[in-house]
Design a protein around this motif. Structure first.
Motif, PDB file in Angstrom:
ATOM      1  N   GLN A  27      13.163  34.002  34.469  1.00 38.60           N
ATOM      2  CA  GLN A  27      12.172  32.781  34.912  1.00 38.60           C
ATOM      3  C   GLN A  27      11.285  32.139  34.146  1.00 38.60           C
ATOM      4  N   ILE A  28      10.555  33.191  33.370  1.00 33.16           N
ATOM      5  CA  ILE A  28       9.545  32.875  32.505  1.00 33.16           C
ATOM      6  C   ILE A  28       9.814  32.922  31.024  1.00 33.16           C
ATOM      7  N   LEU A  29       9.654  31.747  30.692  1.00 29.00           N
ATOM      8  CA  LEU A  29      10.145  31.212  29.244  1.00 29.00           C
ATOM      9  C   LEU A  29       8.770  31.998  27.966  1.00 29.00           C
ATOM     10  N   PRO A  30       8.777  32.758  27.435  1.00 35.91           N
ATOM     11  CA  PRO A  30       7.651  33.199  26.487  1.00 35.91           C
ATOM     12  C   PRO A  30       7.114  32.004  25.965  1.00 35.91           C
ATOM     13  N   GLU A  31       7.845  31.237  25.300  1.00 32.83           N
ATOM     14  CA  GLU A  31       7.451  30.305  24.162  1.00 32.83           C
ATOM     15  C   GLU A  31       6.702  29.122  25.113  1.00 32.83           C
ATOM     16  N   GLN A  32       6.949  29.206  26.516  1.00 33.29           N
ATOM     17  CA  GLN A  32       6.473  28.036  27.331  1.00 33.29           C
ATOM     18  C   GLN A  32       5.359  28.521  28.292  1.00 33.29           C
ATOM     19  N   VAL A  33       4.726  29.797  27.826  1.00 31.86           N
ATOM     20  CA  VAL A  33       3.792  30.131  28.819  1.00 31.86           C
ATOM     21  C   VAL A  33       2.363  29.464  28.947  1.00 31.86           C
ATOM     22  N   HIS A  34       2.131  28.576  27.784  1.00 32.95           N
ATOM     23  CA  HIS A  34       0.946  27.768  27.760  1.00 32.95           C
ATOM     24  C   HIS A  34       0.842  26.691  28.685  1.00 32.95           C
ATOM     25  N   ILE A  35       2.101  26.437  29.229  1.00 31.35           N
ATOM     26  CA  ILE A  35       2.506  25.282  30.281  1.00 31.35           C
ATOM     27  C   ILE A  35       3.134  25.852  31.583  1.00 31.35           C
ATOM     28  N   LEU A  36       2.920  27.233  31.916  1.00 36.59           N
ATOM     29  CA  LEU A  36       3.569  27.826  32.955  1.00 36.59           C
ATOM     30  C   LEU A  36       3.534  27.077  34.058  1.00 36.59           C
ATOM     31  N   ASN A  37       4.712  26.841  34.540  1.00 36.80           N
ATOM     32  CA  ASN A  37       4.667  26.057  35.979  1.00 36.80           C
ATOM     33  C   ASN A  37       6.243  26.496  36.633  1.00 36.80           C
ATOM     34  N   VAL A  38       6.221  27.731  37.415  1.00 31.98           N
ATOM     35  CA  VAL A  38       7.298  28.166  37.929  1.00 31.98           C
ATOM     36  C   VAL A  38       7.325  28.540  39.413  1.00 31.98           C
ATOM     37  N   ALA A  39       8.454  28.583  40.039  1.00 31.61           N
ATOM     38  CA  ALA A  39       8.390  28.645  41.428  1.00 31.61           C
ATOM     39  C   ALA A  39       9.398  29.763  41.666  1.00 31.61           C
ATOM     40  N   PHE A  40       9.064  30.589  42.621  1.00 32.37           N
ATOM     41  CA  PHE A  40      10.317  31.560  43.057  1.00 32.37           C
ATOM     42  C   PHE A  40      10.535  31.640  44.532  1.00 32.37           C
ATOM     43  N   LEU A  41      11.968  31.114  44.660  1.00 34.43           N
ATOM     44  CA  LEU A  41      12.320  31.274  45.898  1.00 34.43           C
ATOM     45  C   LEU A  41      12.411  32.520  46.711  1.00 34.43           C
TER      46      LEU A  41
END
Length: 314
Positions: A27-41
């Motif tokens: 669910q976590i994209l390494p190249e996008q960690v600087h704009i991390l915005n994730v939600a886990f069900l």
């Protein structure tokens, strides 16, 4: 012969435990960690009694030890205090802070047993109001994760009182720089960290594990499923991991290990055998959801210890 009283300085908290039925890495994209915005069900949510002092005290009491937890709870902590009284755990060093919530941990675990935790310290920030002198006579102690000032004060007070203790920084380690960590190791009799914390401790002090071990009687490094390393007397002893009947929840396994470690040390079993008991306690805990929802008799623990290590326990 009376059972040694063991002082457990650390946190008491409520754990809200959620299980993400997937893997964080997907669910976590390494190249996008600087704009991390994730939600886990998280379909399952459970609230448990937790905190390092609470969990360690629970494990030690199960073994027949006499834990004396020293911690703070908030205005919502009456249920926790009542639980410990019902379990026969000494509550005289538990302070209620009416202006705060009890510390709260919000833990999300994925299918690989990785964890993401958010922690609100609440009443734990007032742990420095407790003093070691309040506990009376104790044979051994542990300084587990707690409020920063509380950890510093309690380590100093234990050393001044000549009480041997384990320095167990846990998730509180990032609060301290090299001067504080050097001082903790100077004061402590033992130190206990997991493998991640061990690397951080080495990085912050500029010393290897072997060098750190020279400051204490023993350095214990827990390594999850790989067992643990015990550095003592210029040697490293490898203690294997005890195979669990099933793996349900790693929350509180390190604290269960420390309960076994404290029992062994306070009863003169030696640090290596104490670590073996800690390994067994971690395996018993991981087969149950939550940090304080497992129970075994002393006879059951003794039987399983003998099966795992080919040694008698008591």
């Amino acid at each position: 012969m009376s059972t040694p009283r063991v002082l457990i300085c650390g946190s008491m908290a409520f754990d809200s435990i959620m299980v993400f039925e997937g893997r964080f890495k997907d669910q976590i994209l390494p190249e996008q960690v600087h704009i991390l915005n994730v939600a886990f069900l998280v379909p399952t949510l459970r609230k448990d009694f937790g905190g390092c002092a609470g969990n360690i005290a629970y494990a030690l009491k199960m073994l027949g030890g006499q834990p004396v937890p020293m911690a703070t709870v908030g205005h919502d902590g009456d249920g926790y205090l009542a639980r410990f009284r019902d379990l026969g755990i000494d509550s005289t060093c538990l302070r209620k802070v009416d202006t705060e919530f009890t510390a709260q941990a919000f833990i999300t675990t994925d299918l690989d047993d990785n964890q993401i935790t958010a922690f609100h310290p609440g009443a734990m920030s007032h742990s420095h109001l407790n003093t070691v002198a309040q506990a009376g006579q104790v044979a051994l102690a542990i300084v587990a994760p707690d409020g920063r000032d509380g950890m510093i004060n309690h380590a100093e007070q234990l050393a001044q009182a000549g009480i041997p203790f384990i320095f167990d920084p846990g998730q509180g380690l990032p609060m301290f720089g090299k001067p504080e960590l050097d001082r903790f190791l100077e004061l402590a009799t033992y130190a206990a960290v997991n493998d991640y914390e061990a690397k951080m401790l080495c990085d912050r002090t500029g010393q290897t594990l072997e060098e750190l071990a020279q400051h204490v009687e023993a350095l214990i490094v827990t390594r999850g499923g790989e067992g643990s390393w015990i550095f003592t007397g210029g040697q490293r002893h490898d203690v294997p991991c005890v195979k669990a009947s099933e793996v349900k929840d790693p929350t509180g396994c390190g604290d269960a290990f420390r309960g076994g470690l404290l029992y062994g040390l306070s009863h003169g079993l030696g640090v290596v055998k104490a670590a073996k008991l800690g390994s067994l306690m971690g395996a018993l805990k991981i087969a149950h959801q939550g940090p304080q929802n497992y129970h075994f008799s002393r006879e059951e623990i003794s039987t399983q210890f003998n099966a795992a290590f080919g040694e008698t326990l008591w």
